[in-house]
Motif scaffolding. Sequence first.
Motif, PDB file in Angstrom:
ATOM      1  N   PRO A 149      31.644  30.599 -21.430  1.00 28.96           N
ATOM      2  CA  PRO A 149      32.952  31.215 -21.694  1.00 28.96           C
ATOM      3  C   PRO A 149      34.012  30.819 -20.663  1.00 28.96           C
ATOM      4  N   GLU A 150      33.616  30.607 -19.406  1.00 30.22           N
ATOM      5  CA  GLU A 150      34.604  30.223 -18.373  1.00 30.22           C
ATOM      6  C   GLU A 150      35.345  28.949 -18.773  1.00 30.22           C
ATOM      7  N   THR A 151      34.646  28.064 -19.481  1.00 25.31           N
ATOM      8  CA  THR A 151      35.233  26.779 -19.834  1.00 25.31           C
ATOM      9  C   THR A 151      36.369  26.934 -20.854  1.00 25.31           C
ATOM     10  N   GLU A 152      36.415  28.098 -21.533  1.00 28.43           N
ATOM     11  CA  GLU A 152      37.533  28.351 -22.451  1.00 28.43           C
ATOM     12  C   GLU A 152      38.868  28.373 -21.697  1.00 28.43           C
ATOM     13  N   LEU A 179      40.332  20.103 -13.914  1.00 32.68           N
ATOM     14  CA  LEU A 179      38.894  20.072 -13.640  1.00 32.68           C
ATOM     15  C   LEU A 179      38.330  21.472 -13.475  1.00 32.68           C
ATOM     16  N   GLU A 180      37.180  21.694 -14.095  1.00 33.08           N
ATOM     17  CA  GLU A 180      36.457  22.933 -13.810  1.00 33.08           C
ATOM     18  C   GLU A 180      35.600  22.699 -12.558  1.00 33.08           C
ATOM     19  N   HIS A 181      35.382  23.753 -11.783  1.00 28.16           N
ATOM     20  CA  HIS A 181      34.562  23.625 -10.569  1.00 28.16           C
ATOM     21  C   HIS A 181      33.979  24.976 -10.183  1.00 28.16           C
ATOM     22  N   GLY A 182      33.204  24.991  -9.110  1.00 27.98           N
ATOM     23  CA  GLY A 182      32.529  26.202  -8.654  1.00 27.98           C
ATOM     24  C   GLY A 182      33.493  27.159  -7.961  1.00 27.98           C
ATOM     25  N   TRP A 183      33.081  28.422  -7.857  1.00 32.59           N
ATOM     26  CA  TRP A 183      33.919  29.497  -7.315  1.00 32.59           C
ATOM     27  C   TRP A 183      34.374  29.229  -5.882  1.00 32.59           C
ATOM     28  N   ASN A 184      33.587  28.430  -5.143  1.00 33.25           N
ATOM     29  CA  ASN A 184      33.919  28.203  -3.726  1.00 33.25           C
ATOM     30  C   ASN A 184      34.496  26.807  -3.485  1.00 33.25           C
ATOM     31  N   GLN A 185      34.835  26.090  -4.550  1.00 36.57           N
ATOM     32  CA  GLN A 185      35.296  24.699  -4.400  1.00 36.57           C
ATOM     33  C   GLN A 185      36.809  24.545  -4.547  1.00 36.57           C
ATOM     34  N   GLY A 186      37.542  25.645  -4.780  1.00 35.01           N
ATOM     35  CA  GLY A 186      38.986  25.553  -4.998  1.00 35.01           C
ATOM     36  C   GLY A 186      39.710  24.782  -3.897  1.00 35.01           C
ATOM     37  N   THR A 194      45.101  26.245  -8.500  1.00 34.48           N
ATOM     38  CA  THR A 194      43.785  26.681  -8.977  1.00 34.48           C
ATOM     39  C   THR A 194      43.959  27.939  -9.813  1.00 34.48           C
ATOM     40  N   LEU A 195      43.305  27.960 -10.972  1.00 39.46           N
ATOM     41  CA  LEU A 195      43.375  29.122 -11.864  1.00 39.46           C
ATOM     42  C   LEU A 195      42.053  29.879 -11.799  1.00 39.46           C
ATOM     43  N   PRO A 196      42.128  31.207 -11.814  1.00 46.60           N
ATOM     44  CA  PRO A 196      40.892  31.994 -11.784  1.00 46.60           C
ATOM     45  C   PRO A 196      40.305  32.182 -13.187  1.00 46.60           C
ATOM     46  N   ASP A 197      39.016  32.507 -13.233  1.00 52.05           N
ATOM     47  CA  ASP A 197      38.411  32.910 -14.506  1.00 52.05           C
ATOM     48  C   ASP A 197      38.554  34.430 -14.664  1.00 52.05           C
ATOM     49  N   LEU A 198      37.960  34.984 -15.719  1.00 55.10           N
ATOM     50  CA  LEU A 198      38.134  36.415 -15.976  1.00 55.10           C
ATOM     51  C   LEU A 198      37.519  37.273 -14.876  1.00 55.10           C
ATOM     52  N   GLY A 231      37.978  36.625 -11.864  1.00 54.27           N
ATOM     53  CA  GLY A 231      38.871  36.489 -10.713  1.00 54.27           C
ATOM     54  C   GLY A 231      38.436  35.397  -9.746  1.00 54.27           C
ATOM     55  N   LEU A 232      37.463  34.580 -10.146  1.00 50.57           N
ATOM     56  CA  LEU A 232      36.960  33.524  -9.257  1.00 50.57           C
ATOM     57  C   LEU A 232      37.675  32.207  -9.526  1.00 50.57           C
ATOM     58  N   ASP A 233      37.899  31.418  -8.463  1.00 53.52           N
ATOM     59  CA  ASP A 233      38.463  30.076  -8.623  1.00 53.52           C
ATOM     60  C   ASP A 233      37.607  29.298  -9.615  1.00 53.52           C
ATOM     61  N   ARG A 234      38.243  28.680 -10.609  1.00 53.00           N
ATOM     62  CA  ARG A 234      37.425  28.031 -11.646  1.00 53.00           C
ATOM     63  C   ARG A 234      37.986  26.691 -12.108  1.00 53.00           C
ATOM     64  N   ILE A 235      39.322  26.594 -12.157  1.00 53.78           N
ATOM     65  CA  ILE A 235      39.948  25.375 -12.663  1.00 53.78           C
ATOM     66  C   ILE A 235      41.042  24.954 -11.701  1.00 53.78           C
TER      67      ILE A 235
END
Length: 277
Positions: A93-96, A236-243, A260-264, A266-270
Amino acid sequence: MMFHTSPLTYEQWLRQSGLPRLEGRLLLQACCGLSHAQLISRGGEAVPAAQWADLNALAQRRRNGEPLAYLLGWREFYGRRFRVSPAVLIPRPETEHLLEAALERLPAGGRVWDLGTGSGALAVSAALERPDAAVRASDLSREALAVAQENAETLGARIEFACGSWFEAQPAAAGHFDILLSNPPYIEQGDPHLQQGDLRFEPAAALTDFGDGLAHIRTLAAGAVRHLKAGGWLMLEHGWNQGPAVRGILAENRFQDVATLPDLAGLDRITLGRLPD
Ligand code: GLN
């Protein structure tokens, strides 16, 4: 776990399956060819003897940890059902969020390339949401591309497919694309998550770069410069700690408006950035 050898009703089978109710129900529906409504109205009927062994075998595989999506053969992404097999990452779902970020920035009649398409979830969704767009999808894995192609056909998406590693998949004219997007393998080697849950059964090469997690992101950022139009976006999508690291890599490659955009959760994701105009 003990199993009754005598047939149970659907409802009884669900209660003793040892699975969360939703998972048990989906396996039951898939195995016995029932809709949710049929299952509700016929819950008191006996599970047909012909399906009994298959059903219990599937439930056992799920209890052993195999991903539900592989057992069912599908996973939903952005409201559509995508076929999946162990050759592809299961869409998340994060990839949405990555898809939505691309849809928001894609100009009318724009060109988009999904690198490392896996099941094709991103490319197929983009092509169906925006029939005006020209969509390319590539992957290193031929087996993954076959799954993506099947999804494009089943769902009626028009996509140009190419096989190969990142930008080697097919040399495009420089400055060709409005948007390059990728959900690359970004998990660091040795990350304990690789030994947990669904990830244990997914293709390792779709999950990790077998290094610090940023190798493919560096390759994508460096190569993107040649393949984007002026003002075009890399996402690019990436891990929560890679922003912070991913923003740094984009900035080093002279991308602008890097964010960097957060996912639902609230974690760094894109992380995204655009080339200068
Ligand atoms: N693009 C696909 C997805 O987002 C596959 C990504 C991958 O295999 N790393 O689900």
